[in-house]
Design a protein around this motif. Structure first.
Motif, mmCIF file in Angstrom:
data_model
loop_
_atom_site.group_PDB
_atom_site.id
_atom_site.type_symbol
_atom_site.label_atom_id
_atom_site.label_comp_id
_atom_site.label_asym_id
_atom_site.label_seq_id
_atom_site.Cartn_x
_atom_site.Cartn_y
_atom_site.Cartn_z
ATOM 1 N N PRO A 157 0.954 -1.396 0.147
ATOM 2 C CA PRO A 157 0.127 0.026 0.145
ATOM 3 C C PRO A 157 0.221 1.263 -0.076
ATOM 4 N N ALA A 158 1.964 1.106 0.674
ATOM 5 C CA ALA A 158 2.812 2.350 1.119
ATOM 6 C C ALA A 158 3.650 2.684 -0.318
ATOM 7 N N ALA A 159 3.790 1.976 -0.785
ATOM 8 C CA ALA A 159 4.446 1.986 -2.490
ATOM 9 C C ALA A 159 2.916 2.218 -3.427
ATOM 10 N N GLY A 160 2.005 2.201 -3.097
ATOM 11 C CA GLY A 160 1.537 2.427 -3.994
ATOM 12 C C GLY A 160 1.038 3.560 -3.906
ATOM 13 N N MET A 161 0.980 4.267 -2.629
ATOM 14 C CA MET A 161 0.981 5.738 -2.490
ATOM 15 C C MET A 161 2.135 6.449 -2.901
ATOM 16 N N VAL A 162 3.199 6.182 -3.265
ATOM 17 C CA VAL A 162 4.027 6.325 -3.935
ATOM 18 C C VAL A 162 4.294 6.276 -5.676
ATOM 19 N N SER A 163 3.008 5.349 -5.655
ATOM 20 C CA SER A 163 3.365 5.372 -7.587
ATOM 21 C C SER A 163 2.308 6.219 -7.476
ATOM 22 N N THR A 164 1.639 6.848 -7.124
ATOM 23 C CA THR A 164 0.290 8.099 -6.444
ATOM 24 C C THR A 164 0.624 9.512 -6.895
ATOM 25 N N PHE A 165 1.426 9.522 -5.597
ATOM 26 C CA PHE A 165 2.183 11.069 -5.726
ATOM 27 C C PHE A 165 3.249 10.868 -6.267
ATOM 28 N N LEU A 166 3.990 9.950 -6.966
ATOM 29 C CA LEU A 166 5.077 10.653 -7.859
ATOM 30 C C LEU A 166 5.130 11.559 -9.010
ATOM 31 N N PRO A 167 4.358 10.603 -9.840
ATOM 32 C CA PRO A 167 4.180 11.118 -11.167
ATOM 33 C C PRO A 167 3.834 12.327 -11.056
ATOM 34 N N VAL A 168 3.003 12.557 -9.389
ATOM 35 C CA VAL A 168 1.949 13.853 -9.884
ATOM 36 C C VAL A 168 3.383 15.411 -9.511
ATOM 37 N N PHE A 169 4.532 14.604 -8.751
ATOM 38 C CA PHE A 169 5.364 15.439 -8.474
ATOM 39 C C PHE A 169 6.640 15.781 -10.015
ATOM 40 N N ALA A 170 6.661 14.118 -10.288
ATOM 41 C CA ALA A 170 7.380 14.226 -11.612
ATOM 42 C C ALA A 170 7.118 15.300 -12.931
ATOM 43 N N GLY A 171 5.716 15.370 -12.682
ATOM 44 C CA GLY A 171 5.019 15.754 -13.818
ATOM 45 C C GLY A 171 5.076 15.016 -15.241
ATOM 46 N N PRO A 199 6.650 15.177 0.471
ATOM 47 C CA PRO A 199 6.242 13.969 0.026
ATOM 48 C C PRO A 199 7.819 14.238 -0.185
ATOM 49 N N MET A 200 8.455 14.399 -1.549
ATOM 50 C CA MET A 200 9.512 13.788 -1.829
ATOM 51 C C MET A 200 10.315 13.393 -1.377
ATOM 52 N N LEU A 201 11.052 14.687 -0.327
ATOM 53 C CA LEU A 201 11.559 14.564 0.818
ATOM 54 C C LEU A 201 11.919 12.243 1.270
ATOM 55 N N TYR A 202 10.582 12.548 1.882
ATOM 56 C CA TYR A 202 10.105 11.050 1.952
ATOM 57 C C TYR A 202 10.089 10.034 1.130
ATOM 58 N N VAL A 203 10.172 10.283 -0.065
ATOM 59 C CA VAL A 203 10.257 9.185 -1.319
ATOM 60 C C VAL A 203 11.538 9.135 -1.440
ATOM 61 N N PHE A 204 12.099 10.419 -0.542
ATOM 62 C CA PHE A 204 14.154 10.462 -0.911
ATOM 63 C C PHE A 204 15.053 8.695 0.105
ATOM 64 N N GLY A 205 13.826 9.836 1.553
ATOM 65 C CA GLY A 205 14.263 8.641 2.329
ATOM 66 C C GLY A 205 14.051 7.542 2.559
ATOM 67 N N PHE A 206 12.653 7.096 1.737
ATOM 68 C CA PHE A 206 11.889 5.957 1.433
ATOM 69 C C PHE A 206 13.110 5.217 0.628
ATOM 70 N N LEU A 207 13.098 5.433 -0.737
ATOM 71 C CA LEU A 207 14.443 4.996 -0.784
ATOM 72 C C LEU A 207 15.593 4.365 -0.646
ATOM 73 N N PHE A 208 16.344 5.258 -0.145
ATOM 74 C CA PHE A 208 17.495 5.178 0.908
ATOM 75 C C PHE A 208 17.219 3.769 1.820
ATOM 76 N N VAL A 209 16.136 4.115 3.017
ATOM 77 C CA VAL A 209 16.073 2.963 3.377
ATOM 78 C C VAL A 209 15.622 1.705 3.292
ATOM 79 N N PHE A 210 14.988 1.900 2.530
ATOM 80 C CA PHE A 210 14.246 0.450 2.226
ATOM 81 C C PHE A 210 15.325 -0.220 1.019
ATOM 82 N N VAL A 211 16.429 0.027 -0.120
ATOM 83 C CA VAL A 211 16.823 -0.591 -0.333
ATOM 84 C C VAL A 211 17.621 -0.960 0.424
ATOM 85 N N LEU A 212 18.515 -0.157 1.308
ATOM 86 C CA LEU A 212 19.558 -0.382 2.516
ATOM 87 C C LEU A 212 18.774 -2.153 2.773
#
Lengths: 838, 114
Positions: free
Chosen positions: A270-284, A357-370
């Motif tokens: 679900p969290a990934a689904g949220m990212v997939s929803t709002f990341l494209p908004v900020f990516a344009g 929200p994108m700052l938290y996406v950075f945090g998510f990618l950094f922490v989750f990938v580790l």
């Protein structure tokens, strides 16, 4: 049917608010609206998160020095058990449920979920179950066997108090809400969408939640079964997990991790689904690889069920089985990586705006990938043997869960808070809060990899004063306090935003999903009229669409007979199919949950003789729910607006409640299959099999009579929906009689095993299978009598036979389960006695 | 009782590949555990090939064969017009499930079975 004249926007708003709104004061307890219940879920989960966090602070205070007298070991055991239990069962799952309950109808273009009362019932079960666990903590009798409650530590021999019972009953109570949500979400995503929203046009979050709800549907039953069996062992001495009497502690581990590992993905997706929803908004730009992401999410949903044994590498499993589970554990990284690359590609091809929200996406990618990388390490058997049950695993699971859920959730919170509140933040506290959380988290948990590799075990309240160990732990504890300050700052930021934030206006992020095509905060009916979807539902223009819908220019832009109406579509094409009439606000979900709570409390306080009466009370209350539905005359097709008509749902094939029964039976069947596989597992793996000397008598005559009666029930279940009104009553009466006889015979067979069922797991399993089949036969009697009552009351006609079709599915299931029980018991008795059935 | 309508067919297309994988997973794991319990690894059926490994290899090949059959069925299916999305997504999932089975169960060929 009376339809109001086409009103103006304001008149329409008032008319819809009158019908869909929740009454103030005590009336709030009767709320069934998805926005209200979704917010309650999220707020309650946030409170539990704070409590779980407080317990984490206590843990880190204890571990800051090697031999701290802060907590004695018994209290420490309760604190770390409750920390894990609260975070997994009372925070993560309910939070994702709440977010989905709040968002999905809005994203799908519906006015509510398919079963609003079920949503409310699920919330109350969650609240009462969670409160039960918290009360135990306050009274010093909280669970203390670790959040995964391994036997024999959690069995009555080593945990004689009610601590373990609190966990088994409290968590099962809470899980009712998860199963309710699973059924609710699947049906709503598949059926309650705006016309034109075909499968390929669904917003990506709906795909994620569809998969997650499916996982919950089959992931939770094994744990519910395990909890029931362990409680039965503790309460009635049925030795499912006692190796001295043919049981096996590993059966618990299998049942727990069959739930426990998919649970990680149930939380992450679900969290990934949220990212997939709002990341494209900020990516344009739209999400890259929509179809590839859908494929990877479905694949992930399945593969995550094939990993459960990687929590059990050290219990003594043959190389081949280890190889299969290790391969599956490595394999699951591929669909995960596909999603991560899709996000990176979306960012790479867009013009990203770096908002909070994108700052938290950075945090998510950094922490989750580790966390994912250490996950690959732990998936490899030789490494896992070295690191098992150490702080390395603690670090890994926090990197995965906090990285994969908490960081994206906070990003999502900042993204959707303007929707909930209609406001934007005034101050820039959010950036400082993020960095405090990010730095604090990594200081706390990265260092645990090192202490873990040095051999520091989990769940200990003291540790050796070895060089470096104490310093590492002290740094880890300091980091946890920094992280807590960050979370406190987030809370402050939210409060300030809600109270003093500047008005956000419609669609402040310029998103393309439907939830922004409404005023914020949203009205209880979501849309004054429902949209027609002509493109992908995350590339729409809410700024243009919203005013049109508010003016009533879509579907159902009116109030008819004071009814709460929304639309259902063909699940594949999105073609308009049905008009759903939803039930109004009612206290019944609250009262039913209270009665359910009475059952669990009676079990907890060992008042077993009274517990069945509470169950009867619960069944009776559910029957009262049915009074608000159905009609005594056939209705013409109804005007849906936009020049289209559709039948009302109870006169339609494939109504939501029909889907719900099918899904409930899938969950129920999973529980039953787990029980049968559990029996076979004990035969294959448990010590003290076969039974040395059995005095068990399979009464062939009784079995044959039962088989005949069940065959009659199976036949009658088909006939009950194929004949005319009078014939229906005859077949329903035959169903009631055959179920009643079957229940009595199963009861008699189960009684015949007493007291052998306490002497060996073989008999305990046979007793449980008979009990299951008998219980379902009894429920079949209730369904059949309800059907007769409905036919006699004039609620059934050739067009209005929905209730009978739903009942027929249950009758067929109950009869089939009974037949399977007979075959299984016959086989297991033969295998369990070494091939010689007595 | 459940009619395989257009909706159910589309869901079946999406889920069939990995349902097959899940079924094969359970069957192979169950056979491995049962065979070990019954001592099949001691019974030689074809030279040094034990009954245990032989049974597991048969299941492995059967699973792969069924995966290939499913992919073939997707190629010949006439359901594309009904839901091209479900068809194409289901086909991709069928390929992914075949790859998953080939990878996950490959250890059957050489790892110690019991």
């Amino acid at each position: 049917m009376k339809k109001a004249a086409e009103p103006g926007s304001l008149t329409l708003h008032k008319a819809l608010s009158e019908v869909w709104g929740t009454k103030p004061g005590l009336g709030q307890l009767a709320a069934v609206n998805h926005s209200t219940i979704g917010k309650r879920f999220m707020i309650t989960a946030a409170v539990f998160f704070a409590i779980g966090g407080l317990l984490a602070m206590l843990i880190r205070t204890q571990l800051a020095t090697s031999s701290s007298p802060f907590m004695e070991e018994g209290v420490y055991a309760q604190v770390f058990t409750m920390h894990g239990t609260i975070m997994m069962f009372l925070f993560a799952i309910p939070m994702l449920e709440g977010a989905a309950i709040y968002l999905l109808p809005k994203m799908l273009g519906a006015r509510d979920l398919a079963f609003p009362r079920l949503t409310a019932y699920g919330y109350w079960c969650y609240l009462f179950g969670g409160t039960m666990l918290l009360m135990a903590l306050l009274f010093g009798v909280a669970p203390d066997s670790g959040w995964f409650m391994y036997t024999p530590l959690s069995s009555s021999t080593y945990s004689p108090g009610i601590n373990a019972d609190v966990w088994l009953l409290g968590v099962t109570f809470v899980e009712i809400s998860a199963l309710c949500a699973a059924v609710e979400l699947i049906v709503s995503i598949l059926k309650l969408r705006a016309p034109g929203m075909s499968l390929e046009r669904m917003p990506i979050f709906a795909w994620y939640m569809l998969v997650v709800a499916g996982m919950m549907l089959v992931g939770f039953p094994p744990l519910i079964l395990g909890s029931i069996l362990l409680e039965a062992e503790r309460a009635f001495d049925l030795p499912f997990f006692d190796p001295t009497r043919g049981g096996d502690p590993l059966l618990w581990q299998h049942l727990f991790w069959l739930f426990g590992h998919p649970e990680v993905y149930i939380i992450f997706l679900p969290a990934a689904g949220m990212v997939s929803t709002f990341l494209p908004v900020f990516a344009g730009r739209p999400l890259a690889g929509y179809r590839a992401v859908v494929v990877s999410v479905i694949a992930m949903g399945f593969i995550s069920f094939g990993l459960w044994v990687h929590h059990m590498y050290t219990v003594g499993i043959p190389h081949l089985a280890l190889g299969i589970f290790s391969a599956a554990s490595a394999l699951v990284t591929i669909p995960t990586a596909i999603q991560i690359f899709a996000w990176l590609a979306t960012l790479a091809h867009g013009r990203p705006r770096f908002s909070i929200p994108m700052l938290y996406v950075f945090g998510f990618l950094f922490v989750f990938v580790l966390g994912g990388l250490t996950g690959v390490m732990l998936a490899m058997v030789p490494f896992d043997w070295q690191a098992h049950d150490t702080h390395f695993v603690v670090a890994h699971l926090h990197y995965v869960l906090v990285g994969g859920f908490v960081f994206p959730l906070l990003g999502a919170a900042y993204y959707w808070l303007p929707h909930l509140t209609g406001r934007f933040p005034l101050l820039q506290l959010s950036k400082a809060a993020f960095w405090l959380i990010f730095i604090g988290f990594n200081v706390t948990f990265f260092i645990m990899h090192l202490t873990g590799l040095r051999g520091m075990p989990r769940r200990v309240h003291v540790y050796p004063q070895e060089p470096g160990m104490e310093l590492f732990n002290l740094i880890s504890s300091l980091g946890s306090f920094v992280m807590t300050i960050g979370f406190a700052l987030v809370l402050l930021d939210f409060v300030l935003q809600i109270r003093f934030g500047r008005l956000a206006g419609r669609n402040p992020w310029k998103a393309g999903t439907l939830e922004w095509a409404m005023p914020t905060p949203p009205a209880p009916y979501n849309f004054a009229s429902l949209p027609k979807i002509t493109g992908r539902a995350d590339q729409l223009d809410p700024d243009a669409l919203g005013p049109q819908l508010a003016a009533g220019k879509g579907y159902l832009g009116f109030v008819r007979n004071g009814q709460m109406e929304t639309l259902a579509v063909d699940a594949v094409s999105g073609r308009l199919e049905q008009i759903i009439v939803l039930p109004r606000s009612t206290f019944l979900p609250l009262l039913t949950a209270l009665m359910t709570g009475v059952f669990f409390l009676l079990m907890l306080f060992k008042l077993y003789a009274l517990a069945p009466f509470a169950l009867i009370g619960v069944a009776g209350m559910f029957l009262v729910w049915t009074r608000a539905t159905g009609a005594r005359q056939d209705l013409d097709t109804l005007d849906a607006g936009c020049g289209e008509t559709a039948p009302v749902h109870f006169q339609s094939r494939g109504a939501p409640s029909e889907w719900a029964m099918a899904l409930t039976l899938v969950a129920n069947g999973t529980l039953y299959a787990s029980l049968l596989f559990g029996g076979l597992f004990l035969w294959v793996s448990a010590p003290n099999w076969p039974v040395a000397q059995t005095t068990f008598h399979n009464d062939r005559l009784v079995q044959i009579i039962t088989l005949f009666v069940l065959a009659v029930a199976l036949f009658a279940s088909r006939q009950s929906v194929r004949t005319g009104a009078q014939g229906r009553i005859g077949w329903l009466a035959a169903l009631a009689a055959s179920h009643l006889v079957a229940a009595a015979l199963f009861g008699w067979m189960a009684y015949g095993i007493v007291p052998l069922n306490t002497q060996h797991a073989l008999f305990a399993v046979i007793f449980a299978v008979h009990f299951y089949a008998g219980f379902h036969a009894l429920l079949g009697v209730v369904f059949a009598l309800y059907g007769i009552w409905h036919v006699l009351g004039g609620y059934v006609s050739p067009m209005r036979d929905l209730d009978l079709r739903i009942g027929a599915r249950f009758h067929a299931y109950a009869a089939s389960a009974g037949i399977l029980a007979l075959v299984f018991v016959w086989q297991l008795a033969m295998l369990g006695s070494g091939g010689d059935p007595a | 009782m459940i009619v395989l309508g257009k909706e159910t067919k589309a869901l079946a297309m999406l889920l069939s590949g990995f349902l097959l994988w899940a079924g094969a997973f359970l069957l192979i794991y169950f056979t491995q555990a049962t065979g070990c319990s019954l001592g099949w690894q001691e019974i030689e059926v074809f030279g040094p090939l034990s009954l245990q490994r032989g049974a597991l290899i048969v299941l492995y090949l059967l699973a792969c064969g069924m995966h290939l059959g499913l992919i073939y069925a997707f190629g010949r299916s006439d359901t594309r017009a009904e839901s091209a999305f479900a068809h194409q997504t289901g086909r991709a999932l069928a390929f992914a499930a075949l790859a998953a089975s080939l990878f996950c169960f490959a250890g059957i060929l050489w790892l110690t079975a019991c």
